[in-house]
Write a protein that holds these residues in place. Sequence first.
Motif, PDB file in Angstrom:
ATOM      1  N   MET A  42      22.232 -37.625  -9.421  1.00 32.61           N
ATOM      2  CA  MET A  42      22.098 -36.184  -9.228  1.00 32.61           C
ATOM      3  C   MET A  42      21.013 -35.666 -10.162  1.00 32.61           C
ATOM      4  O   MET A  42      20.710 -36.272 -11.166  1.00 32.61           O
ATOM      5  N   THR A  43      20.437 -34.555  -9.853  1.00 33.35           N
ATOM      6  CA  THR A  43      19.385 -33.977 -10.659  1.00 33.35           C
ATOM      7  C   THR A  43      19.921 -33.609 -12.038  1.00 33.35           C
ATOM      8  O   THR A  43      21.126 -33.491 -12.225  1.00 33.35           O
ATOM      9  N   PRO A  44      19.035 -33.417 -13.048  1.00 30.12           N
ATOM     10  CA  PRO A  44      19.500 -33.040 -14.376  1.00 30.12           C
ATOM     11  C   PRO A  44      20.408 -31.823 -14.311  1.00 30.12           C
ATOM     12  O   PRO A  44      20.246 -30.951 -13.478  1.00 30.12           O
ATOM     13  N   ASN A  45      21.346 -31.786 -15.234  1.00 31.45           N
ATOM     14  CA  ASN A  45      22.273 -30.659 -15.353  1.00 31.45           C
ATOM     15  C   ASN A  45      23.151 -30.503 -14.112  1.00 31.45           C
ATOM     16  O   ASN A  45      23.682 -29.443 -13.857  1.00 31.45           O
ATOM     17  N   ASN A  46      23.296 -31.577 -13.313  1.00 29.92           N
ATOM     18  CA  ASN A  46      24.154 -31.567 -12.125  1.00 29.92           C
ATOM     19  C   ASN A  46      23.807 -30.462 -11.139  1.00 29.92           C
ATOM     20  O   ASN A  46      24.674 -29.874 -10.514  1.00 29.92           O
ATOM     21  N   GLU A  47      22.526 -30.170 -11.002  1.00 25.67           N
ATOM     22  CA  GLU A  47      22.097 -29.143 -10.057  1.00 25.67           C
ATOM     23  C   GLU A  47      21.737 -29.770  -8.720  1.00 25.67           C
ATOM     24  O   GLU A  47      21.330 -30.914  -8.643  1.00 25.67           O
ATOM     25  N   LEU A  48      21.874 -28.989  -7.693  1.00 26.62           N
ATOM     26  CA  LEU A  48      21.464 -29.419  -6.362  1.00 26.62           C
ATOM     27  C   LEU A  48      19.949 -29.349  -6.260  1.00 26.62           C
ATOM     28  O   LEU A  48      19.318 -28.492  -6.872  1.00 26.62           O
ATOM     29  N   ARG A  49      19.368 -30.234  -5.471  1.00 25.81           N
ATOM     30  CA  ARG A  49      17.924 -30.219  -5.255  1.00 25.81           C
ATOM     31  C   ARG A  49      17.592 -29.272  -4.108  1.00 25.81           C
ATOM     32  O   ARG A  49      18.129 -29.400  -3.009  1.00 25.81           O
ATOM     33  N   LEU A  50      16.711 -28.324  -4.366  1.00 24.47           N
ATOM     34  CA  LEU A  50      16.205 -27.448  -3.319  1.00 24.47           C
ATOM     35  C   LEU A  50      15.251 -28.260  -2.460  1.00 24.47           C
ATOM     36  O   LEU A  50      14.286 -28.827  -2.951  1.00 24.47           O
ATOM     37  N   LEU A  51      15.544 -28.350  -1.178  1.00 22.40           N
ATOM     38  CA  LEU A  51      14.715 -29.135  -0.268  1.00 22.40           C
ATOM     39  C   LEU A  51      13.526 -28.308   0.224  1.00 22.40           C
ATOM     40  O   LEU A  51      13.588 -27.078   0.245  1.00 22.40           O
ATOM     41  N   PRO A  52      12.438 -28.978   0.615  1.00 25.33           N
ATOM     42  CA  PRO A  52      11.229 -28.249   1.002  1.00 25.33           C
ATOM     43  C   PRO A  52      11.256 -27.692   2.421  1.00 25.33           C
ATOM     44  O   PRO A  52      10.202 -27.467   3.016  1.00 25.33           O
ATOM     45  N   TRP A  53      12.414 -27.489   2.981  1.00 26.26           N
ATOM     46  CA  TRP A  53      12.538 -26.885   4.304  1.00 26.26           C
ATOM     47  C   TRP A  53      13.760 -25.996   4.317  1.00 26.26           C
ATOM     48  O   TRP A  53      14.629 -26.075   3.461  1.00 26.26           O
ATOM     49  N   SER A  54      13.812 -25.121   5.287  1.00 22.87           N
ATOM     50  CA  SER A  54      14.941 -24.195   5.429  1.00 22.87           C
ATOM     51  C   SER A  54      15.806 -24.625   6.588  1.00 22.87           C
ATOM     52  O   SER A  54      15.369 -25.368   7.471  1.00 22.87           O
ATOM     53  N   GLY A  55      17.024 -24.105   6.609  1.00 25.69           N
ATOM     54  CA  GLY A  55      17.922 -24.349   7.723  1.00 25.69           C
ATOM     55  C   GLY A  55      17.519 -23.507   8.923  1.00 25.69           C
ATOM     56  O   GLY A  55      16.596 -22.683   8.847  1.00 25.69           O
ATOM     57  N   PRO A  56      18.199 -23.681  10.045  1.00 23.96           N
ATOM     58  CA  PRO A  56      17.844 -22.949  11.264  1.00 23.96           C
ATOM     59  C   PRO A  56      17.928 -21.433  11.098  1.00 23.96           C
ATOM     60  O   PRO A  56      17.228 -20.690  11.767  1.00 23.96           O
ATOM     61  N   ASP A  57      18.745 -20.986  10.162  1.00 17.47           N
ATOM     62  CA  ASP A  57      18.891 -19.545   9.945  1.00 17.47           C
ATOM     63  C   ASP A  57      17.952 -19.032   8.859  1.00 17.47           C
ATOM     64  O   ASP A  57      18.041 -17.884   8.443  1.00 17.47           O
ATOM     65  N   GLY A  58      17.047 -19.904   8.374  1.00 16.71           N
ATOM     66  CA  GLY A  58      16.086 -19.512   7.350  1.00 16.71           C
ATOM     67  C   GLY A  58      16.597 -19.602   5.930  1.00 16.71           C
ATOM     68  O   GLY A  58      15.873 -19.312   4.985  1.00 16.71           O
ATOM     69  N   LYS A  59      17.844 -20.010   5.774  1.00 20.13           N
ATOM     70  CA  LYS A  59      18.410 -20.127   4.429  1.00 20.13           C
ATOM     71  C   LYS A  59      17.993 -21.454   3.803  1.00 20.13           C
ATOM     72  O   LYS A  59      17.722 -22.434   4.504  1.00 20.13           O
ATOM     73  N   PRO A  60      17.936 -21.503   2.456  1.00 19.80           N
ATOM     74  CA  PRO A  60      17.527 -22.738   1.788  1.00 19.80           C
ATOM     75  C   PRO A  60      18.505 -23.881   2.041  1.00 19.80           C
ATOM     76  O   PRO A  60      19.695 -23.652   2.259  1.00 19.80           O
ATOM     77  N   CYS A  61      17.964 -25.098   2.022  1.00 16.37           N
ATOM     78  CA  CYS A  61      18.769 -26.307   2.138  1.00 16.37           C
ATOM     79  C   CYS A  61      18.757 -27.014   0.787  1.00 16.37           C
ATOM     80  O   CYS A  61      17.750 -27.011   0.082  1.00 16.37           O
ATOM     81  N   PHE A  62      19.880 -27.623   0.443  1.00 16.12           N
ATOM     82  CA  PHE A  62      20.012 -28.312  -0.829  1.00 16.12           C
ATOM     83  C   PHE A  62      20.522 -29.728  -0.601  1.00 16.12           C
ATOM     84  O   PHE A  62      21.189 -30.009   0.391  1.00 16.12           O
ATOM     85  N   LEU A  63      20.217 -30.604  -1.572  1.00 15.65           N
ATOM     86  CA  LEU A  63      20.662 -31.988  -1.535  1.00 15.65           C
ATOM     87  C   LEU A  63      21.453 -32.291  -2.789  1.00 15.65           C
ATOM     88  O   LEU A  63      21.029 -31.969  -3.893  1.00 15.65           O
ATOM     89  N   SER A  64      22.606 -32.908  -2.609  1.00 11.69           N
ATOM     90  CA  SER A  64      23.396 -33.403  -3.725  1.00 11.69           C
ATOM     91  C   SER A  64      23.402 -34.916  -3.620  1.00 11.69           C
ATOM     92  O   SER A  64      23.954 -35.473  -2.672  1.00 11.69           O
ATOM     93  N   SER A  65      22.763 -35.584  -4.582  1.00  9.06           N
ATOM     94  CA  SER A  65      22.676 -37.036  -4.541  1.00  9.06           C
ATOM     95  C   SER A  65      22.502 -37.577  -5.945  1.00  9.06           C
ATOM     96  O   SER A  65      21.799 -36.984  -6.769  1.00  9.06           O
ATOM     97  N   ASP A  66      23.131 -38.710  -6.215  1.00 14.09           N
ATOM     98  CA  ASP A  66      22.936 -39.395  -7.484  1.00 14.09           C
ATOM     99  C   ASP A  66      21.733 -40.321  -7.425  1.00 14.09           C
ATOM    100  O   ASP A  66      21.346 -40.906  -8.423  1.00 14.09           O
ATOM    101  N   ASP A  67      21.123 -40.460  -6.258  1.00 15.04           N
ATOM    102  CA  ASP A  67      20.052 -41.424  -6.049  1.00 15.04           C
ATOM    103  C   ASP A  67      18.754 -40.702  -5.710  1.00 15.04           C
ATOM    104  O   ASP A  67      18.585 -40.206  -4.599  1.00 15.04           O
ATOM    105  N   ASP A  68      17.823 -40.656  -6.685  1.00 16.13           N
ATOM    106  CA  ASP A  68      16.527 -40.011  -6.443  1.00 16.13           C
ATOM    107  C   ASP A  68      15.670 -40.813  -5.483  1.00 16.13           C
ATOM    108  O   ASP A  68      14.609 -40.351  -5.071  1.00 16.13           O
ATOM    109  N   ASN A  69      16.119 -42.011  -5.116  1.00 13.55           N
ATOM    110  CA  ASN A  69      15.373 -42.866  -4.191  1.00 13.55           C
ATOM    111  C   ASN A  69      16.086 -42.980  -2.839  1.00 13.55           C
ATOM    112  O   ASN A  69      15.776 -43.863  -2.045  1.00 13.55           O
ATOM    113  N   SER A  70      17.033 -42.093  -2.584  1.00 14.19           N
ATOM    114  CA  SER A  70      17.735 -42.119  -1.302  1.00 14.19           C
ATOM    115  C   SER A  70      16.765 -41.758  -0.180  1.00 14.19           C
ATOM    116  O   SER A  70      15.689 -41.198  -0.419  1.00 14.19           O
ATOM    117  N   LEU A  71      17.145 -42.060   1.041  1.00 15.44           N
ATOM    118  CA  LEU A  71      16.302 -41.767   2.193  1.00 15.44           C
ATOM    119  C   LEU A  71      15.949 -40.279   2.252  1.00 15.44           C
ATOM    120  O   LEU A  71      14.792 -39.912   2.441  1.00 15.44           O
TER     121      LEU A  71
END
Length: 112
Positions: A1-30
């Motif tokens: 997961m990112t430092p301080n257990n924060e979600l990663r803001l993804l470089p795209w938005s959802g269908p409703d225009g809201k931000p998308c986030f990623l929760s992962s312990d693997d910075d090398n995940s797909l």
Amino acid sequence: MTPNNELRLLPWSGPDGKPCFLSSDDDNSLLSRLADNAEENQLGSGAAVLAHALEALTDADADPDELRLLATDLTRALQDAIRVATSRGRRLPYPARRAPEGHGPRVPAPPG
């Protein structure tokens, strides 16, 4: 997961225009690699639009419609760059995120 257990803001938005986030312990995940590639593409596209803008601004005969389209492209590129910077900034180690207002990240003093 990112430092301080924060979600990663993804470089795209959802269908409703809201931000998308990623929760992962693997910075090398797909999905992390896909996001990294999307960020690189966005920054590369922004650099290309900026280069075009610099050329267009030197052309005294530039078409107003082309300049409006260029302004739209620059706006989108700036939005993308801010999103990438925000996402990457949130992933910096905690002390670097608490720099005084108007100053860059804190850099540790060199040893010695």
